[in-house]
Design a protein around this motif. Structure first.
Motif, PDB file in Angstrom:
ATOM      1  N   GLY A  88       8.073   9.503 -17.744  1.00 38.85           N
ATOM      2  CA  GLY A  88       9.319   8.938 -17.250  1.00 38.85           C
ATOM      3  C   GLY A  88       9.182   8.258 -15.907  1.00 38.85           C
ATOM      4  N   TYR A  89       8.040   8.458 -15.241  1.00 39.50           N
ATOM      5  CA  TYR A  89       7.801   7.899 -13.919  1.00 39.50           C
ATOM      6  C   TYR A  89       6.401   7.289 -13.855  1.00 39.50           C
ATOM      7  CZ  TYR A  89      11.833  10.405 -11.951  1.00 39.50           C
ATOM      8  OH  TYR A  89      13.096  10.860 -11.655  1.00 39.50           O
ATOM      9  N   VAL A  90       6.273   6.375 -12.917  1.00 38.22           N
ATOM     10  CA  VAL A  90       4.958   5.942 -12.461  1.00 38.22           C
ATOM     11  C   VAL A  90       4.849   6.346 -11.001  1.00 38.22           C
ATOM     12  CG1 VAL A  90       3.469   3.974 -11.908  1.00 38.22           C
ATOM     13  CG2 VAL A  90       4.727   4.020 -14.068  1.00 38.22           C
ATOM     14  N   VAL A  91       3.759   7.025 -10.679  1.00 42.34           N
ATOM     15  CA  VAL A  91       3.533   7.432  -9.297  1.00 42.34           C
ATOM     16  C   VAL A  91       2.260   6.753  -8.820  1.00 42.34           C
ATOM     17  CG1 VAL A  91       2.333   9.526 -10.066  1.00 42.34           C
ATOM     18  CG2 VAL A  91       3.180   9.391  -7.737  1.00 42.34           C
ATOM     19  N   CYS A  92       2.252   6.312  -7.587  1.00 38.42           N
ATOM     20  CA  CYS A  92       1.052   5.671  -7.036  1.00 38.42           C
ATOM     21  C   CYS A  92       1.079   5.792  -5.516  1.00 38.42           C
ATOM     22  CB  CYS A  92       0.956   4.197  -7.444  1.00 38.42           C
ATOM     23  SG  CYS A  92       2.180   3.126  -6.660  1.00 38.42           S
ATOM     24  N   LYS A  93      -0.068   5.589  -4.921  1.00 43.45           N
ATOM     25  CA  LYS A  93      -0.139   5.516  -3.469  1.00 43.45           C
ATOM     26  C   LYS A  93       0.020   4.050  -3.053  1.00 43.45           C
ATOM     27  CE  LYS A  93      -2.915   8.323  -1.246  1.00 43.45           C
ATOM     28  NZ  LYS A  93      -4.144   9.009  -0.761  1.00 43.45           N
ATOM     29  N   ILE A  94       0.441   3.838  -1.823  1.00 44.14           N
ATOM     30  CA  ILE A  94       0.610   2.491  -1.282  1.00 44.14           C
ATOM     31  C   ILE A  94      -0.220   2.377  -0.014  1.00 44.14           C
ATOM     32  CG2 ILE A  94       2.220   0.777  -0.378  1.00 44.14           C
ATOM     33  CD1 ILE A  94       4.427   2.098  -1.979  1.00 44.14           C
ATOM     34  N   LYS A  95      -1.121   1.430   0.011  1.00 42.98           N
ATOM     35  CA  LYS A  95      -1.922   1.212   1.209  1.00 42.98           C
ATOM     36  C   LYS A  95      -1.068   0.555   2.290  1.00 42.98           C
ATOM     37  CE  LYS A  95      -6.351   0.579  -1.150  1.00 42.98           C
ATOM     38  NZ  LYS A  95      -7.472  -0.359  -1.424  1.00 42.98           N
ATOM     39  N   PRO A  96      -1.398   0.786   3.547  1.00 41.44           N
ATOM     40  CA  PRO A  96      -0.733   0.038   4.613  1.00 41.44           C
ATOM     41  C   PRO A  96      -1.074  -1.447   4.482  1.00 41.44           C
ATOM     42  CG  PRO A  96      -1.952   1.925   5.489  1.00 41.44           C
ATOM     43  CD  PRO A  96      -2.386   1.751   4.064  1.00 41.44           C
ATOM     44  N   PRO A  97      -0.252  -2.328   5.024  1.00 43.52           N
ATOM     45  CA  PRO A  97      -0.574  -3.754   4.983  1.00 43.52           C
ATOM     46  C   PRO A  97      -1.951  -4.031   5.593  1.00 43.52           C
ATOM     47  CG  PRO A  97       1.684  -3.438   5.701  1.00 43.52           C
ATOM     48  CD  PRO A  97       1.062  -2.080   5.656  1.00 43.52           C
ATOM     49  N   TYR A  98      -2.653  -4.961   5.000  1.00 47.03           N
ATOM     50  CA  TYR A  98      -3.998  -5.302   5.476  1.00 47.03           C
ATOM     51  C   TYR A  98      -3.972  -5.695   6.952  1.00 47.03           C
ATOM     52  CZ  TYR A  98      -8.305  -7.936   6.117  1.00 47.03           C
ATOM     53  OH  TYR A  98      -9.497  -8.401   6.601  1.00 47.03           O
ATOM     54  N   LYS A  99      -2.932  -6.421   7.333  1.00 50.24           N
ATOM     55  CA  LYS A  99      -2.826  -6.851   8.726  1.00 50.24           C
ATOM     56  C   LYS A  99      -2.746  -5.657   9.669  1.00 50.24           C
ATOM     57  CE  LYS A  99       0.002  -9.623  11.901  1.00 50.24           C
ATOM     58  NZ  LYS A  99       0.082  -8.527  12.890  1.00 50.24           N
ATOM     59  N   ASP A 100      -2.001  -4.615   9.279  1.00 46.01           N
ATOM     60  CA  ASP A 100      -1.867  -3.439  10.142  1.00 46.01           C
ATOM     61  C   ASP A 100      -3.199  -2.719  10.292  1.00 46.01           C
ATOM     62  OD1 ASP A 100       0.761  -4.142  10.193  1.00 46.01           O
ATOM     63  OD2 ASP A 100       1.498  -2.415   9.049  1.00 46.01           O
ATOM     64  N   ILE A 101      -3.936  -2.614   9.194  1.00 44.12           N
ATOM     65  CA  ILE A 101      -5.250  -1.962   9.258  1.00 44.12           C
ATOM     66  C   ILE A 101      -6.193  -2.774  10.130  1.00 44.12           C
ATOM     67  CG2 ILE A 101      -7.248  -1.247   7.897  1.00 44.12           C
ATOM     68  CD1 ILE A 101      -5.345  -0.767   5.566  1.00 44.12           C
ATOM     69  N   ARG A 102      -6.148  -4.081   9.968  1.00 41.51           N
ATOM     70  CA  ARG A 102      -7.026  -4.956  10.762  1.00 41.51           C
ATOM     71  C   ARG A 102      -6.708  -4.840  12.247  1.00 41.51           C
ATOM     72  NH1 ARG A 102      -7.127 -10.262  12.712  1.00 41.51           N
ATOM     73  NH2 ARG A 102      -9.208 -11.238  12.617  1.00 41.51           N
ATOM     74  N   ASP A 103      -5.417  -4.867  12.566  1.00 46.15           N
ATOM     75  CA  ASP A 103      -5.016  -4.755  13.975  1.00 46.15           C
ATOM     76  C   ASP A 103      -5.459  -3.414  14.566  1.00 46.15           C
ATOM     77  OD1 ASP A 103      -3.885  -7.234  13.823  1.00 46.15           O
ATOM     78  OD2 ASP A 103      -1.820  -6.521  13.620  1.00 46.15           O
ATOM     79  N   ALA A 104      -5.354  -2.345  13.771  1.00 44.92           N
ATOM     80  CA  ALA A 104      -5.758  -1.026  14.261  1.00 44.92           C
ATOM     81  C   ALA A 104      -7.263  -0.967  14.489  1.00 44.92           C
ATOM     82  CB  ALA A 104      -5.331   0.048  13.254  1.00 44.92           C
ATOM     83  N   ARG A 105      -8.015  -1.631  13.618  1.00 46.00           N
ATOM     84  CA  ARG A 105      -9.471  -1.667  13.803  1.00 46.00           C
ATOM     85  C   ARG A 105      -9.846  -2.464  15.037  1.00 46.00           C
ATOM     86  NH1 ARG A 105     -12.624  -3.311   8.503  1.00 46.00           N
ATOM     87  NH2 ARG A 105     -14.344  -2.780   9.905  1.00 46.00           N
ATOM     88  N   ILE A 106      -9.100  -3.554  15.286  1.00 44.23           N
ATOM     89  CA  ILE A 106      -9.349  -4.348  16.488  1.00 44.23           C
ATOM     90  C   ILE A 106      -9.113  -3.498  17.732  1.00 44.23           C
ATOM     91  CG2 ILE A 106      -8.494  -6.297  17.859  1.00 44.23           C
ATOM     92  CD1 ILE A 106      -7.964  -7.750  15.184  1.00 44.23           C
ATOM     93  N   LYS A 107      -8.080  -2.665  17.676  1.00 42.10           N
ATOM     94  CA  LYS A 107      -7.748  -1.805  18.811  1.00 42.10           C
ATOM     95  C   LYS A 107      -8.603  -0.537  18.853  1.00 42.10           C
ATOM     96  CE  LYS A 107      -2.950  -3.410  18.818  1.00 42.10           C
ATOM     97  NZ  LYS A 107      -1.521  -3.053  18.546  1.00 42.10           N
ATOM     98  N   LYS A 108      -9.499  -0.388  17.874  1.00 48.26           N
ATOM     99  CA  LYS A 108     -10.432   0.752  17.797  1.00 48.26           C
ATOM    100  C   LYS A 108      -9.697   2.081  17.829  1.00 48.26           C
ATOM    101  CE  LYS A 108     -14.272  -1.825  19.839  1.00 48.26           C
ATOM    102  NZ  LYS A 108     -15.295  -1.879  20.908  1.00 48.26           N
ATOM    103  N   LYS A 109      -8.668   2.156  17.022  1.00 51.92           N
ATOM    104  CA  LYS A 109      -7.911   3.395  16.952  1.00 51.92           C
ATOM    105  C   LYS A 109      -8.731   4.490  16.269  1.00 51.92           C
ATOM    106  CE  LYS A 109      -3.161   1.703  17.107  1.00 51.92           C
ATOM    107  NZ  LYS A 109      -1.822   1.800  16.473  1.00 51.92           N
ATOM    108  N   LYS A 110      -8.471   5.739  16.645  1.00 50.56           N
ATOM    109  CA  LYS A 110      -9.134   6.874  16.027  1.00 50.56           C
ATOM    110  C   LYS A 110      -8.661   7.022  14.582  1.00 50.56           C
ATOM    111  CE  LYS A 110      -9.400   9.427  20.403  1.00 50.56           C
ATOM    112  NZ  LYS A 110      -8.960  10.646  21.124  1.00 50.56           N
ATOM    113  N   PRO A 111      -9.449   7.669  13.724  1.00 54.67           N
ATOM    114  CA  PRO A 111      -9.054   7.832  12.312  1.00 54.67           C
ATOM    115  C   PRO A 111      -7.664   8.431  12.147  1.00 54.67           C
ATOM    116  CG  PRO A 111     -11.333   8.501  12.598  1.00 54.67           C
ATOM    117  CD  PRO A 111     -10.812   8.201  13.975  1.00 54.67           C
TER     118      PRO A 111
END
Length: 986
Positions: A89-112
């Protein structure tokens, strides 16, 4: 008149614009990121819904939920890891953060822990509504779905304190500055009176205390949200580290950690009754727990836990615990002192606990208890040494490569309920056990190569003794001595089918009679790989599987399948009527299948070796020969078949070189899909066609090309021609190769910055012909074999008249890189060559290490791909003949080498030997070393870089373009990172 001229001029410009806008474009490096491919593909059990993901190379992908027979679909941006839930009766899935947000966080060298986190999507297929839950670590549901879903959340974000007004903030900063000044002055006075050794000791003490605090503070669990999708009921549990449902969704087990900031909190294991909404406390006062495992009925729970030792203890000794409802708490089943556990061994926390299907057996893992590391000396005073011993089963490089795995290695055992002991099935001699009949079998099987493992260094294999193991006692009975081949236990374990590499035949072992008999098949073709051309025994075509209840075993020959009765009373029967060179192979569509049910339709992939076309069919195997019925009328290149569990609905991918992959779905009215009105179930319906933008670009065609090689063999290759190919024109050509690729004729190849291979559609779009010839090898002469097929194919195409004989290039990677290196020492036919990760000196490579596995390379030359078939002492002349290094003085072809310093397959010093030798001989050569990169490039930034350089190199030598600066001037080390030198040298 002037006005008329202006009108005509504007009209002409408009026409030019319209004409130019309708023109196709050549592929360039800007197209890669959004080029699509299919990812996940699933069908609901009832066959009414399909879910698939459309992935892009870089950026945000999407998940699509489609109702079979209806147009369109619901899209969840960035959705992945999907499943049907709540009884479909349902579909369940995970949703990744936007690619831009991940890229920006990597640029800022954020911790895991500070990186953007996944969300969860719940889509109601009835109401067509979507609910999202933020910051989700993982989700689980019962194997048989049911109504429950467990959602483990990420750690909660710390609350952001209210910000003071500006005046208050200024005052706070002033006070902080005064305070820091006093601290600094105090520190200066203290440091002046502290000797160096005292400071060092103090720092070491602080470091030790900090480490101790870290070890005491075990990682806390997080919140588990338990959700009933049908009733809407919700319940939360805190500090959950691990959880598990039983198969049918009646029980939930969970392990909650202690809260580090609360000294009174305790870790605990709970059993939650999902239907009654009641909780049993299974265990408290523990430090760690692993591998929560229910039996299939959901009435028993087992897990490993450590509760006796301090968290500061060097060694943590786990024990096996057991619980069922009605008990006060979990009871101890086994520990290191339990009868049957080998001396010096204990219960492994790294093993997966499993109950047999009946629930009568509990399988666990044991392992040697390793002594603690020597800490009597500080780490900086301890010797760092690896000790190699010629008697070791594996080289130190292999041992070090597998170190983390070996530290977690466990050996299969079973708990004996009758006398409360452990029956050790596997050990360091018998490392792996073939368990049968869903762990209910009376007989298991294992093989041991103890005392013969060293020879794997040069053989690539070992000889083993095969044993049958009594599941009740662990007693071993010899089945076959000095065996080399493949083992195929029957579904119940009564029989063991053995393929003998040396004899190239099968035998069947009966565990009840303890006898082995030959299996005689009246096949028209051999049961082993007739195209084998390495100096080792050919592999078998293998088996399709065993029928339920061991009534039949199905064995492949080159094309067909044979049904064999294990009692040997009747001759083997071909399953299908053979039609030409059509290879029929079984497709397992039910992961829970344990034995093939011959009364139900089975799915098959059918591949025609003459036409290279493939498709899917189905057949019922009860009456032989069986009749194949097409699942779809289309047969180009079909792959990735998925079937609905409870309906005759099929999902698969169709593609060709010129047709981007499309997702198709089909069914059969006789297979219970009539309930979907309006859907023409006799035909395949297309759900989605990837890459509609491809029509905007020049593409090309792929065709099979045949010629007679210098050996006299009629040979095949794949020829790629540009769109609007004109046979009267002369085209530059790149020859790309590895071994044999004719079966890739209908494969779609996306324009992508590749890890190493030639980006075929990219170059074809830009006006190149690409030729991929098949190569057949003669033992001892791999280099000459490459010459016989590649050069003969090249010259055959030159005679066709459409290839510019002065503008032909070579490109190969790894084994293809070696062949490229060899060819330019034997002919000046090619105007440009590109060799990725090549071996040029077989003497030095013979003793080298494959760092990705730690294996020595000797076996590769004596038995497998390099095909010398002898040692360097037996036939050194063959190593000289086939090593390009010894013939480089004859080279006139310009060459680029890619050889990366973290290559795990070919030691990168081979590229250095190649480059320095060519440089010494004043040959035009360039070496690209992508720092920290593997045998095939992993980092997309490096893939994009090499794609640009490869285009520039071939355009320069094969299309007359101006050479870029990296070719003409190089890039000095002082300029690294300051210039990429990709621009033109003029």
């Amino acid at each position: 008149m002037q006005l008329l001229k202006q009108v005509l001029f504007v009209a002409a410009l408009l026409c030019c614009f319209l004409f130019s806008s309708a023109q196709k474009k050549v592929l360039d490096h800007a197209v890669y990121d959004q080029w699509e491919s299919f990812g996940e593909r699933i069908i609901s059990n009832n066959g009414k819904y399909a879910v698939y993901t459309v992935n892009v190379q870089e950026g945000d992908s999407r998940l699509v939920i489609a109702q079979v027979g209806a147009s369109g679909g619901f899209v969840i941006p960035r959705g992945y890891n999907a499943a049907f839930a709540g009884n479909d009766g349902y579909v369940v899935c995970k949703i990744k953060p936007p690619y831009k947000d991940i890229r920006d966080a990597r640029i800022k060298k954020k911790k895991p822990e500070d990186m953007p986190k996944d969300s969860l999507a719940l889509y109601n297929l009835t109401t067509r509504t979507l609910v999202k839950i933020a910051r989700v670590k993982q989700y689980k549901q019962p194997e048989e779905q049911g109504s429950w879903l467990g959602i483990l959340l990420e750690k909660a974000l710390p609350e952001t304190p209210a910000q003071p007004d500006s005046a208050t903030r200024v005052a706070q900063l002033a006070r902080t500055a005064d305070s820091l000044a006093h601290v600094a002055d105090s520190l200066r006075k203290q440091l002046a009176g502290i000797q160096q050794h005292g400071f060092t000791a103090n720092a070491a003490k602080k470091e030790t205390n900090a480490k101790s605090k870290t070890e005491d503070a075990a990682e806390e669990g997080t919140t588990l949200l338990l959700k009933n999708l049908l009733t809407g009921e919700e319940k939360t549990f805190t500090l959950v580290s691990d959880f598990a449902f039983d198969k049918n969704g009646t029980a939930l087990a969970l392990y909650s950690t202690r809260k580090n900031s609360d000294s009174t909190s305790q870790a605990h294991v709970l059993w939650y009754h999902l239907q009654q909404a009641t909780t049993d406390t299974v265990m408290v006062k523990l430090h760690d727990a692993h591998s929560l495992a229910f039996d299939e009925a959901g009435t028993q729970l087992a897990f490993t836990a450590e509760r006796d030792s301090s968290t500061k203890a060097v060694q943590k000794l786990f024990k096996l615990w057991y619980y069922k409802p009605g008990m006060d708490s979990a009871t101890l089943l086994a520990d290191r002192n339990t009868s049957g556990v080998p001396a010096g061994w204990g219960i492994s926390e790294n093993a997966t606990l499993r109950f047999s299907k009946s629930g009568a057996r509990l399988f666990l893992g044991t392992a040697p208890i390793l002594p603690p590391k020597d800490t009597t000396l500080p780490e900086f005073e301890r010797a760092g040494v690896d000790i190699w011993n010629y008697k070791d089963d594996a080289l130190q490089t292999v041992q070090l490569y597998n170190l983390n795995r070996d530290l977690k290695k466990s050996y299969t055992a079973v708990y004996n309920w009758q006398n409360h002991s452990v029956i050790q099935l596997a050990d360091e001699q018998f490392k792996n056990i073939e368990l049968t009949d869903e762990l209910n079998g009376n007989v298991f099987y294992a093989a041991t190569d103890t005392g013969r493992r060293v020879a794997a260094q040069w053989q690539g294999y070992t000889f083993s003794d095969v044993y049958a193991i009594d599941a009740a006692t662990g007693k071993r009975s010899l089945v076959e001595k000095n065996f080399k081949g493949n083992m195929y236990p029957s579904a119940t374990g009564k029989y063991l089918l053995l393929y003998h590499d040396r004899k190239r035949s099968y035998t069947l072992y009966n565990s009840e009679t303890h006898s082995s008999t030959p299996v005689v098949l009246n096949t028209r073709t051999p049961l082993y790989d007739v195209e084998n051309d390495v100096p080792d025994d050919p592999n078998p075509y293998g088996i399709m599987g065993w029928a339920k209840n061991d009534s039949l075993v199905y064995i492949y020959d080159q094309y067909n399948v044979y049904a064999v009765q294990p009692d040997g009373k009747k001759a083997a029967v071909p399953v299908f009527v053979q039609e030409g060179k059509k290879r029929v192979r079984y497709v397992k569509t039910d992961e829970e299948e344990h034995g093939i049910d011959i009364s139900k339709p089975a799915c098959f992939w059918v591949y025609d070796e003459t036409t290279k076309l493939s498709g899917f069919s189905k057949a019922v195997l009860q009456q032989l020969p069986a009749r194949l019925e097409r699942i779809s009328a289309d047969t180009v290149n079909s792959s990735s078949l998925v079937k609905a569990k409870e309906a005759g609905v099929y999902l698969w991918v169709k593609e060709s070189f010129s047709q981007s992959p499309a997702l198709l779905i089909s069914g059969n009215r006789a297979d219970s899909v009539q309930s979907m009105p309006g859907w023409h179930t006799t035909l395949a319906a297309q759900l989605y066609q990837t890459n509609p933008q491809q029509s905007q670009y020049y593409w090309g065609t792929a065709s099979l090309y045949k010629w007679k090689a210098y050996t006299g063999k009629l040979t095949e290759g794949v020829l790629y021609k540009p769109e609007n190919f004109d046979p009267k024109k002369k085209y530059p050509m790149i020859v790309y190769f590895y071994e044999r690729n004719n079966n890739t004729l209908y494969n779609y190849q996306a324009p992508a910055p590749t890890p190493s291979r030639l980006n075929i559609p990219f170059f074809v779009s830009r006006g190149y012909i690409v030729f991929v010839p098949d190569i057949w090898y003669t033992t001892g002469h791999p280099g000459k074999s490459a010459y016989d097929y590649i050069v003969s194919g090249t010259r055959a195409l030159m005679k066709e008249g459409f290839v510019d004989s002065t503008k032909i290039g070579l490109q190969g990677q790894s084994w293809g890189g070696y062949q490229t290196a060899y060819l330019i020492t034997q002919t000046n036919l090619y105007a440009a060559a590109w060799a990725g990760a090549p071996v040029v000196n077989m003497f030095s490579a013979y003793g080298g290490i494959r760092w990705e596995s730690g294996l020595n390379r000797q076996f590769q030359y004596e038995k497998t791909q390099s095909r010398i078939g002898a040692t360097i002492w037996e036939k050194p002349e063959l190593y000289v003949e086939n090593s390009p290094l010894f013939h480089l003085q004859k080279v006139k072809t310009p060459l680029v080498i890619m050889s990366n310093d973290a290559d795990g397959a070919v030691p990168w010093y081979q590229g250095i030997e190649f480059f320095t030798a060519m440089r010494r001989l004043n040959k035009p050569v360039w070496l690209l070393n992508y720092n920290g990169e593997a045998h095939n490039l992993v980092e997309r930034r490096n893939r994009k870089d090499i794609q640009i350089r490869e285009q520039e190199y071939f355009d320069w030598l094969l299309q007359g373009a101006v050479a870029p600066k990296w070719i003409t001037d190089g890039v000095p080390a002082v300029m690294k990172g300051r210039t990429w030198a990709l621009e033109s040298s003029k």
